[in-house]
Design a protein around this motif. Structure first.
Motif, PDB file in Angstrom:
ATOM      1  N   PHE A  80      47.578  -7.861  63.902  1.00 25.95           N
ATOM      2  CA  PHE A  80      47.511  -7.012  62.724  1.00 25.95           C
ATOM      3  C   PHE A  80      48.227  -5.704  63.032  1.00 25.95           C
ATOM      4  O   PHE A  80      47.935  -5.059  64.039  1.00 25.95           O
ATOM      5  N   SER A  81      49.138  -5.333  62.160  1.00 27.45           N
ATOM      6  CA  SER A  81      49.893  -4.108  62.379  1.00 27.45           C
ATOM      7  C   SER A  81      48.959  -2.910  62.312  1.00 27.45           C
ATOM      8  O   SER A  81      48.216  -2.748  61.352  1.00 27.45           O
ATOM      9  N   PRO A  82      48.948  -2.053  63.341  1.00 25.94           N
ATOM     10  CA  PRO A  82      48.066  -0.884  63.304  1.00 25.94           C
ATOM     11  C   PRO A  82      48.450   0.095  62.200  1.00 25.94           C
ATOM     12  O   PRO A  82      47.596   0.675  61.542  1.00 25.94           O
ATOM     13  N   HIS A  83      49.745   0.303  62.014  1.00 25.48           N
ATOM     14  CA  HIS A  83      50.204   1.099  60.884  1.00 25.48           C
ATOM     15  C   HIS A  83      51.674   0.797  60.668  1.00 25.48           C
ATOM     16  O   HIS A  83      52.387   0.461  61.606  1.00 25.48           O
ATOM     17  N   SER A  84      52.106   0.881  59.414  1.00 31.90           N
ATOM     18  CA  SER A  84      53.512   0.612  59.131  1.00 31.90           C
ATOM     19  C   SER A  84      53.909   1.310  57.842  1.00 31.90           C
ATOM     20  O   SER A  84      53.159   1.305  56.865  1.00 31.90           O
ATOM     21  N   TRP A  85      55.069   1.933  57.875  1.00 31.04           N
ATOM     22  CA  TRP A  85      55.557   2.606  56.670  1.00 31.04           C
ATOM     23  C   TRP A  85      56.407   1.677  55.820  1.00 31.04           C
ATOM     24  O   TRP A  85      56.712   1.988  54.675  1.00 31.04           O
ATOM     25  N   TRP A  86      56.810   0.523  56.366  1.00 32.69           N
ATOM     26  CA  TRP A  86      57.780  -0.320  55.670  1.00 32.69           C
ATOM     27  C   TRP A  86      57.284  -0.865  54.336  1.00 32.69           C
ATOM     28  O   TRP A  86      58.066  -0.911  53.377  1.00 32.69           O
ATOM     29  N   PRO A  87      56.007  -1.308  54.225  1.00 31.92           N
ATOM     30  CA  PRO A  87      55.568  -1.803  52.907  1.00 31.92           C
ATOM     31  C   PRO A  87      55.759  -0.773  51.809  1.00 31.92           C
ATOM     32  O   PRO A  87      56.130  -1.112  50.684  1.00 31.92           O
ATOM     33  N   LEU A  88      55.526   0.515  52.157  1.00 32.86           N
ATOM     34  CA  LEU A  88      55.705   1.574  51.159  1.00 32.86           C
ATOM     35  C   LEU A  88      57.159   1.660  50.721  1.00 32.86           C
ATOM     36  O   LEU A  88      57.468   1.690  49.527  1.00 32.86           O
ATOM     37  N   PHE A  89      58.084   1.652  51.719  1.00 28.15           N
ATOM     38  CA  PHE A  89      59.508   1.728  51.394  1.00 28.15           C
ATOM     39  C   PHE A  89      59.948   0.503  50.595  1.00 28.15           C
ATOM     40  O   PHE A  89      60.698   0.613  49.624  1.00 28.15           O
ATOM     41  N   LEU A  90      59.453  -0.680  51.025  1.00 28.11           N
ATOM     42  CA  LEU A  90      59.854  -1.908  50.325  1.00 28.11           C
ATOM     43  C   LEU A  90      59.338  -1.890  48.889  1.00 28.11           C
ATOM     44  O   LEU A  90      60.069  -2.247  47.948  1.00 28.11           O
ATOM     45  N   GLY A  91      58.076  -1.445  48.732  1.00 29.45           N
ATOM     46  CA  GLY A  91      57.509  -1.373  47.388  1.00 29.45           C
ATOM     47  C   GLY A  91      58.299  -0.425  46.500  1.00 29.45           C
ATOM     48  O   GLY A  91      58.629  -0.736  45.351  1.00 29.45           O
ATOM     49  N   ALA A  92      58.646   0.760  47.064  1.00 26.93           N
ATOM     50  CA  ALA A  92      59.363   1.751  46.269  1.00 26.93           C
ATOM     51  C   ALA A  92      60.754   1.243  45.896  1.00 26.93           C
ATOM     52  O   ALA A  92      61.177   1.351  44.737  1.00 26.93           O
ATOM     53  N   SER A  93      61.473   0.636  46.872  1.00 22.70           N
ATOM     54  CA  SER A  93      62.831   0.193  46.544  1.00 22.70           C
ATOM     55  C   SER A  93      62.790  -1.028  45.623  1.00 22.70           C
ATOM     56  O   SER A  93      63.672  -1.183  44.765  1.00 22.70           O
ATOM     57  N   GLY A  94      61.746  -1.888  45.781  1.00 20.48           N
ATOM     58  CA  GLY A  94      61.593  -3.011  44.852  1.00 20.48           C
ATOM     59  C   GLY A  94      61.339  -2.504  43.441  1.00 20.48           C
ATOM     60  O   GLY A  94      61.920  -3.010  42.472  1.00 20.48           O
ATOM     61  N   ALA A  95      60.491  -1.480  43.321  1.00 21.04           N
ATOM     62  CA  ALA A  95      60.209  -0.903  42.005  1.00 21.04           C
ATOM     63  C   ALA A  95      61.486  -0.357  41.376  1.00 21.04           C
ATOM     64  O   ALA A  95      61.748  -0.555  40.187  1.00 21.04           O
ATOM     65  N   LEU A  96      62.313   0.297  42.220  1.00 25.76           N
ATOM     66  CA  LEU A  96      63.573   0.849  41.732  1.00 25.76           C
ATOM     67  C   LEU A  96      64.480  -0.263  41.214  1.00 25.76           C
ATOM     68  O   LEU A  96      65.101  -0.155  40.155  1.00 25.76           O
ATOM     69  N   TRP A 106      73.692  -0.912  37.006  1.00 24.67           N
ATOM     70  CA  TRP A 106      74.144   0.054  38.014  1.00 24.67           C
ATOM     71  C   TRP A 106      72.997   0.477  38.919  1.00 24.67           C
ATOM     72  O   TRP A 106      73.177   0.654  40.118  1.00 24.67           O
ATOM     73  N   LEU A 107      71.772   0.589  38.337  1.00 22.63           N
ATOM     74  CA  LEU A 107      70.618   1.004  39.146  1.00 22.63           C
ATOM     75  C   LEU A 107      70.218  -0.112  40.117  1.00 22.63           C
ATOM     76  O   LEU A 107      69.813   0.140  41.252  1.00 22.63           O
ATOM     77  N   VAL A 108      70.349  -1.385  39.668  1.00 21.60           N
ATOM     78  CA  VAL A 108      70.053  -2.514  40.554  1.00 21.60           C
ATOM     79  C   VAL A 108      70.986  -2.464  41.765  1.00 21.60           C
ATOM     80  O   VAL A 108      70.554  -2.610  42.910  1.00 21.60           O
ATOM     81  N   MET A 109      72.271  -2.231  41.498  1.00 23.11           N
ATOM     82  CA  MET A 109      73.253  -2.171  42.577  1.00 23.11           C
ATOM     83  C   MET A 109      72.904  -1.064  43.578  1.00 23.11           C
ATOM     84  O   MET A 109      73.038  -1.235  44.784  1.00 23.11           O
ATOM     85  N   LEU A 110      72.443   0.087  43.034  1.00 23.97           N
ATOM     86  CA  LEU A 110      72.058   1.192  43.916  1.00 23.97           C
ATOM     87  C   LEU A 110      70.834   0.826  44.745  1.00 23.97           C
ATOM     88  O   LEU A 110      70.698   1.249  45.895  1.00 23.97           O
ATOM     89  N   ALA A 111      69.917   0.030  44.146  1.00 20.31           N
ATOM     90  CA  ALA A 111      68.643  -0.250  44.816  1.00 20.31           C
ATOM     91  C   ALA A 111      68.775  -1.332  45.880  1.00 20.31           C
ATOM     92  O   ALA A 111      67.997  -1.350  46.841  1.00 20.31           O
ATOM     93  N   VAL A 112      69.758  -2.251  45.716  1.00 22.70           N
ATOM     94  CA  VAL A 112      69.866  -3.402  46.630  1.00 22.70           C
ATOM     95  C   VAL A 112      69.925  -2.978  48.106  1.00 22.70           C
ATOM     96  O   VAL A 112      69.190  -3.539  48.927  1.00 22.70           O
ATOM     97  N   PRO A 113      70.760  -1.987  48.497  1.00 22.77           N
ATOM     98  CA  PRO A 113      70.778  -1.606  49.912  1.00 22.77           C
ATOM     99  C   PRO A 113      69.418  -1.122  50.404  1.00 22.77           C
ATOM    100  O   PRO A 113      69.025  -1.431  51.543  1.00 22.77           O
ATOM    101  N   PHE A 114      68.687  -0.404  49.542  1.00 24.29           N
ATOM    102  CA  PHE A 114      67.363   0.077  49.949  1.00 24.29           C
ATOM    103  C   PHE A 114      66.413  -1.093  50.179  1.00 24.29           C
ATOM    104  O   PHE A 114      65.653  -1.120  51.145  1.00 24.29           O
ATOM    105  N   SER A 118      64.708  -1.950  53.815  1.00 22.46           N
ATOM    106  CA  SER A 118      63.261  -1.931  54.026  1.00 22.46           C
ATOM    107  C   SER A 118      62.719  -3.327  54.315  1.00 22.46           C
ATOM    108  O   SER A 118      61.777  -3.460  55.097  1.00 22.46           O
ATOM    109  N   ALA A 119      63.320  -4.373  53.717  1.00 22.30           N
ATOM    110  CA  ALA A 119      62.864  -5.735  54.033  1.00 22.30           C
ATOM    111  C   ALA A 119      63.154  -6.051  55.499  1.00 22.30           C
ATOM    112  O   ALA A 119      62.290  -6.558  56.228  1.00 22.30           O
TER     113      ALA A 119
END
Lengths: 133, 192
Positions: A80-96, A106-114, A118-119
């Motif tokens: 079990f991961s003790p702590h990780s920031w990646w789910p937050l980043f993945l969630g935010a970039s997925g939402a974007l 255009w926004l999808v294209m901007l979000a894909v690299p994020f 994060s994935a």
């Protein structure tokens, strides 16, 4: 895992029988309910079948013993991961990215690299270097 | 634990596709004439070949799982010695076959689009692109998952139990997507 398997088999049988009854009563002319009921049966047998198949491969667990003690199942449960920031980043970039589907491509294209970064960050977090698990 | 979680999630995915199948049968039952006219545009032979490619990809994936279960991440012989392949080589092969499948879908889309069937042309177009499109998105997601699982074998020092579990659950997903496609192919191309 016999109890779990029986539980899901029961649900499978219920959904399948209900699907047949539903089909007969609607003269097989109303497809949505029929498809939904039969695939619900599929949902149950997928999990049930997997539990049966896993139960065949592994020994009886302490959970299967009616006289088992809680202390019987102590030990390693997995990583079990003790702590990780990646789910937050993945969630935010997925939402974007999904916001982009509503706003414009255009926004999808901007979000894909994020999303990609994060994935990859999440998947590889514990699988690189000296201390990989 | 990861495997059970994956199976529960895949069961919920089945219900997602249940919604799409229900949509197909509903539209079909109210717009039968449209079906008679539109299904003539389908290229059944091409789609069948594509289906076979996806099924074969599942077989390569399973060979990779067998190698992963033996704890063998990569080949210990030359590239042409197929018997010495590890999980990595089989997964790359499964990836390539999956990629050919998606490319075939894109080709099929361009054919259909060229004949005037688009997402907003009529009910048949909506049905065709939504069902096959969501499936193609799932296949693409599976391809990305393959890349990550293959990538892990390079970045991690040892091939551990966690990596084996990861490759096994990706194979569950891949087989699931494969089975869903067989059902979709049967309803869209064979049932007409």
């Amino acid at each position: 895992m016999k109890v779990e398997f029986k539980l899901f088999s029961l649900l499978f049988a219920f959904s399948a029988i209900m699907g047949i009854i539903y089909g007969v009563f609607t003269k097989w002319e109303e497809p949505v309910g029929t498809v939904a009921l039969f695939l619900t049966a599929g949902l149950c047998i997928m999990i049930g079948g997997f539990l049966w198949w896993t139960g065949r491969k592994i020994d009886l667990r302490p959970d299967d013993d009616p006289l088992g003690e809680i202390s019987d199942i102590e030990g390693d449960y997995g990583f079990f991961s003790p702590h990780s920031w990646w789910p937050l980043f993945l969630g935010a970039s997925g939402a974007l990215m999904f916001l982009g589907l509503a706003v414009g491509w255009w926004l999808v294209m901007l979000a894909v690299p994020f999303v990609a970064v994060s994935a990859i960050g999440w998947v590889f977090e514990y699988f690189h270097g000296e201390h990989s698990i | 634990m990861t495997a059970v979680g994956t199976m529960v999630w895949l069961a919920s995915e089945l219900m997602f596709f249940a919604g799409l199948f229900a949509m197909y049968f509903t539209i079909r039952s109210v717009a039968g004439d449209l079906w008679n006219e539109r299904t003539g545009h389908l290229e059944v032979g091409f789609a069948f070949a594509n289906t076979v490619i996806l099924v074969i990809s599942s077989i390569w994936c399973q060979f990779g799982v067998f190698k992963a279960e033996q704890g063998k991440p990569s080949r210990d012989g030359k590239l042409w010695q197929v018997g010495s392949w590890g999980m990595r080589e089989w997964y790359v092969l499964a990836y390539l076959f999956g990629a050919v499948f998606v490319s075939g879908q894109v080709f099929e889309y361009s054919n259909m689009f060229g004949e005037g069937i688009s997402l907003d042309s009529d009910a048949y177009g909506s049905m065709f692109y939504l069902t096959t499109g969501f499936h193609a998105l799932h296949v693409t997601g599976g391809l990305l998952a393959f890349l990550m699982i293959i990538g892990r074998t390079f970045t991690a020092k040892k091939f551990t139990h966690h990596q084996i579990t990861g490759s096994i659950v990706v194979s569950y997903y891949w087989h699931f997507v494969d089975v869903v496609w067989i059902a979709l192919f049967a309803t869209i191309y064979l049932l007409k």
